[in-house]
Design an enzyme around this catalytic site. Structure first.
Site, PDB file in Angstrom:
ATOM      1  N   GLY A  48       0.807  -1.233   0.002  1.00 30.43           N
ATOM      2  CA  GLY A  48       0.060  -0.165   0.019  1.00 30.43           C
ATOM      3  C   GLY A  48       0.789   1.387   0.000  1.00 30.43           C
ATOM      4  N   HIS A  49       0.015   2.544  -0.061  1.00 28.24           N
ATOM      5  CA  HIS A  49       0.909   3.868  -0.021  1.00 28.24           C
ATOM      6  C   HIS A  49       1.664   3.983   1.190  1.00 28.24           C
ATOM      7  CE1 HIS A  49      -3.164   4.504   1.841  1.00 28.24           C
ATOM      8  NE2 HIS A  49      -2.541   5.128   2.350  1.00 28.24           N
ATOM      9  N   ASN A  50       2.537   4.638   1.176  1.00 27.49           N
ATOM     10  CA  ASN A  50       3.559   5.124   2.003  1.00 27.49           C
ATOM     11  C   ASN A  50       4.303   3.928   2.720  1.00 27.49           C
ATOM     12  OD1 ASN A  50       2.397   7.585   1.632  1.00 27.49           O
ATOM     13  ND2 ASN A  50       1.039   7.382   3.254  1.00 27.49           N
TER      14      ASN A  50
END
Length: 167
Positions: A94-96
């Site tokens: 996922g993001h980050n």
């Protein structure tokens, strides 16, 4: 996108803008690197708002990205995969998310947005990490669901994951 010298992208691999892939990295068939993910918030009325993905994906040198794996770009910071890391098939990052150097990420793993995996860690197949920090040199047993931080050097198993061994 920037793709380092000696890297190989297999058939169907998709690399979006804002991605940096280090030299000698292999991206297997049908992997998607740098797509927008599911980052949502609700406004005061409860309506769902989609957050922009303004960050990049940075993959260190000599890494391996498995077939059908998705690595989502960051929202306000970058998604980072350290050098010499092996990511299995059918993984969702996922993001980050930040994955350290020399990690093993098994097949079917889900690293939810803003999760962090320390250097030299082993994430067995089917693990889910739910936006928490996993330390350095950690082993996560197959199918573990990680909902709390795991300190350096520990082994965790189960649902929810609990430390079962370590220093």
């Amino acid at each position: 996108a920037v793709i380092g010298r000696g890297s190989v992208l297999y058939a169907g691999a998709k690399v979006h803008d804002g991605v940096e892939i280090g030299e000698g990295t292999v991206v297997q068939a049908n992997a998607v690197v740098g797509s927008q993910g599911q980052a949502y918030e609700r406004d005061n009325d409860g309506a769902i708002l989609e957050l922009p993905h303004l960050g990049r994906v940075i993959i260190g040198a000599r890494s391996r990205i498995g077939a059908n794996t998705t690595i989502v770009r960051g929202t306000l910071r970058d998604t980072v995969i350290g050098a010499d890391t092996s990511i299995g098939n059918n993984v969702n990052i996922g993001h980050n998310v930040v994955v350290g150097a020399r990690c093993f990420i098994g097949a079917g793993v889900v690293l939810a947005g803003s999760s962090s995996i320390g250097d030299d860690s082993w994430v067995s197949p089917g693990v889910v990490v739910r936006g928490v920090t996993v330390g350095r040199s950690v082993t996560l047993g197959a199918g573990a669901i990680v909902t709390r931080p795991i300190p350096d050097g520990k082994t965790a198993n189960g649902f929810p994951a609990r430390v079962t061994a370590g220093d």
